[in-house]
Design a protein around this motif. Structure first.
Motif, PDB file in Angstrom:
ATOM      1  N   LYS A 297       0.826  -1.217   0.000  1.00  0.00           N
ATOM      2  CA  LYS A 297       0.000   0.000   0.000  1.00  0.00           C
ATOM      3  C   LYS A 297       0.856   1.261   0.000  1.00  0.00           C
ATOM      4  O   LYS A 297       0.342   2.363  -0.199  1.00  0.00           O
ATOM      5  CB  LYS A 297      -0.915   0.035   1.243  1.00  0.00           C
ATOM      6  CG  LYS A 297      -2.091  -0.923   1.154  1.00  0.00           C
ATOM      7  CD  LYS A 297      -3.010  -0.767   2.365  1.00  0.00           C
ATOM      8  CE  LYS A 297      -3.649   0.596   2.506  1.00  0.00           C
ATOM      9  NZ  LYS A 297      -5.020   0.686   2.037  1.00  0.00           N
TER      10      LYS A 297
ATOM     11  N   ARG B 278       2.091   2.682   2.600  1.00  0.00           N
ATOM     12  CA  ARG B 278       1.615   3.534   3.688  1.00  0.00           C
ATOM     13  C   ARG B 278       2.804   4.181   4.385  1.00  0.00           C
ATOM     14  O   ARG B 278       3.754   3.495   4.742  1.00  0.00           O
ATOM     15  CB  ARG B 278       0.852   2.696   4.719  1.00  0.00           C
ATOM     16  CG  ARG B 278      -0.632   2.717   4.471  1.00  0.00           C
ATOM     17  CD  ARG B 278      -1.400   2.239   5.684  1.00  0.00           C
ATOM     18  NE  ARG B 278      -2.823   2.328   5.386  1.00  0.00           N
ATOM     19  CZ  ARG B 278      -3.772   1.813   6.159  1.00  0.00           C
ATOM     20  NH1 ARG B 278      -3.465   1.187   7.265  1.00  0.00           N
ATOM     21  NH2 ARG B 278      -5.035   1.959   5.834  1.00  0.00           N
TER      22      ARG B 278
ATOM     23  N   SER C 231      -8.369  -1.443   3.447  1.00  0.00           N
ATOM     24  CA  SER C 231      -8.897  -1.317   2.098  1.00  0.00           C
ATOM     25  C   SER C 231      -7.763  -1.523   1.091  1.00  0.00           C
ATOM     26  O   SER C 231      -6.619  -1.136   1.340  1.00  0.00           O
ATOM     27  CB  SER C 231      -9.551   0.046   1.922  1.00  0.00           C
ATOM     28  OG  SER C 231      -8.671   1.073   2.336  1.00  0.00           O
TER      29      SER C 231
ATOM     30  N   ASN D  38      -6.317  -0.406  -1.507  1.00  0.00           N
ATOM     31  CA  ASN D  38      -5.875   0.677  -2.377  1.00  0.00           C
ATOM     32  C   ASN D  38      -4.487   1.124  -1.927  1.00  0.00           C
ATOM     33  O   ASN D  38      -4.085   0.857  -0.802  1.00  0.00           O
ATOM     34  CB  ASN D  38      -6.838   1.869  -2.270  1.00  0.00           C
ATOM     35  CG  ASN D  38      -7.078   2.257  -0.822  1.00  0.00           C
ATOM     36  OD1 ASN D  38      -7.908   1.639  -0.149  1.00  0.00           O
ATOM     37  ND2 ASN D  38      -6.357   3.253  -0.343  1.00  0.00           N
TER      38      ASN D  38
ATOM     39  N   SER E  61     -10.909   3.952  -1.606  1.00  0.00           N
ATOM     40  CA  SER E  61     -11.113   2.523  -1.393  1.00  0.00           C
ATOM     41  C   SER E  61     -11.753   1.888  -2.619  1.00  0.00           C
ATOM     42  O   SER E  61     -12.672   2.453  -3.214  1.00  0.00           O
ATOM     43  CB  SER E  61     -12.001   2.310  -0.170  1.00  0.00           C
ATOM     44  OG  SER E  61     -11.361   2.783   0.984  1.00  0.00           O
TER      45      SER E  61
ATOM     46  N   GLU F  92     -16.611   2.050   3.901  1.00  0.00           N
ATOM     47  CA  GLU F  92     -16.003   1.141   4.857  1.00  0.00           C
ATOM     48  C   GLU F  92     -16.910   0.902   6.058  1.00  0.00           C
ATOM     49  O   GLU F  92     -17.904   1.603   6.262  1.00  0.00           O
ATOM     50  CB  GLU F  92     -14.664   1.719   5.347  1.00  0.00           C
ATOM     51  CG  GLU F  92     -13.589   1.811   4.281  1.00  0.00           C
ATOM     52  CD  GLU F  92     -13.573   3.146   3.586  1.00  0.00           C
ATOM     53  OE1 GLU F  92     -14.596   3.867   3.609  1.00  0.00           O
ATOM     54  OE2 GLU F  92     -12.514   3.474   3.008  1.00  0.00           O
TER      55      GLU F  92
HETATM   56 MG    MG Z   1      -8.578   2.663   3.950  1.00  0.00          MG
END
Ligand code: MG
Ligand code: TXA
Length: 326
Positions: free
Chosen positions: A52, A54, A140, A142, A148, A177
């Protein structure tokens, strides 16, 4: 290469086997597509953050096939039992205290003492969770900063080539979500509005504090909760040497091998290091305290790949406690 798996028995069995092997598999739920990994496997969960991209370690939701399995890992209170009976399977996530014997990796919950658990309503997701036979961490599916995904094609656009497979169960029915409700404190707090309405929740358990603001005025948004776990021993970053009264969190070849030393990744791999970060901080805190040490020295970790998220977490752990919000 990312495989698209059909949502028939063979596809579900294959997706379950991939998850048990530590691979990343995106799957549809009633809310949005999730990016799944074995929640008990820290290396697999670390792969979620890497895929992701992140920049920091948000705590992830653990998905279960049934409430009994979820409540073996967290401690439900009366409100949690009532909500589970009425709204699970469904788009509600509950934050509850981890049990001492909870097998979920610390990285999954970003080192917190609480864990977010949910039983999704989609029949294919439930079949996959049964096939995997263990809790599945799934944010999620993405890339960080993107919206998402609600179809397998969306997931492919964002994560194609970065994950093992996508279990295609068609478009998601809810499209937003799950609702995240913190039930770990005195009063229930809504952390994220979502698929389960606050009205439905309040009809079952009474008033819920909305907007993440407590009656005292303190903000409890997920962002603030991102203060997360901080060790009781002071943390010193970018250490070039280790003092005699310090424990050491090492990255790459350790500065020292004497005393309390925890090696995040001898080869200097940030994804391996992320998987071991919270375990390492907890172990050094306990071991350093036991040995009467006065702090934890942390070797420099480059800001590449998951190194960015590791440094974000470490700088919160090193910040003065009121600044870190703990
Ligand atoms: Mg999310
Ligand atoms: O509908 C959904 O919930 C989807 C599908 C895949 O199940 N999953 C999802 O996960 O949206 P994610 O990781 O994108 O969002 C998780 C949210 C974050 O806002 C996070 O801060 C919060 O849950 N959260 C997770 N664990 C928490 C904890 N222990 N305490 C407080 N907040 C937590």
């Amino acid at each position: 290469m990312t495989d698209i798996l059909l949502d028939d028995d063979a596809g579900i069995a294959q997706a379950g086997a991939l998850l048990r092997d530590g691979a990343l598999v995106a799957f549809g739920t009633e809310t949005v597509y999730g990016l799944g990994a074995d929640a008990t496997n820290a290396a697999a969960v670390s792969g979620i953050f890497a895929a992701k991209q992140r920049p920091h370690f948000n705590p992830l939701i653990c998905h279960y096939a049934a409430f009994e399995a979820a409540f073996r890992d967290v401690i439900p209170n009366e409100a949690a039992r009532v909500l589970a009976a009425a709204l699970w399977p469904g788009p509600l996530t509950m934050v509850l205290p981890r049990r001492a014997a909870c097998p979920v990796a610390l990285l999954t919950g970003a080192g917190l003492d609480t864990l977010a658990v949910r039983v999704p309503a989609h029949p294919v997701a439930l079949a996959l969770l049964r096939a995997a036979g263990r809790p599945i961490a799934a944010p999620s599916a993405n890339r960080s900063g993107q919206v998402s995904p609600t179809t397998a094609a969306h997931v492919m656009q964002g994560l194609g080539g970065r994950i093992a497979a996508i279990l295609d169960s068609g478009p998601c029915a809810v499209g937003v979500e799950s609702t995240v409700l913190d039930l770990s404190g005195e009063q229930p707090i809504l952390l994220r509005p979502g698929g389960a309405t606050v009205e439905a929740i309040e009809a079952l358990i009474g008033p819920v504090i909305r907007g993440g603001v407590t009656p005292g005025g303190a903000l409890r948004s997920p962002g603030m909760l991102a203060s997360h776990y901080a060790p009781s021993l002071p943390v010193r970053l970018n250490a070039a040497t280790v003092l005699a009264d310090e424990a050491l969190l090492a990255f790459g070849p350790p500065l020292s091998r004497a005393g309390a030393v925890f090696s995040l990744s001898p080869s200097g791999d940030p994804t391996e290091a992320a998987a071991r970060l919270f375990e390492g901080l907890r172990w050094l805190d306990a071991e350093g305290t036991r040995l009467g040490l006065r702090g934890i020295a942390v070797m420099p970790i480059p800001l590449t790949g998951l190194g960015l998220a590791i440094n974000d977490r470490l700088s919160r752990a090193a910040a003065p406690r009121d600044e870190a919000g703990v």
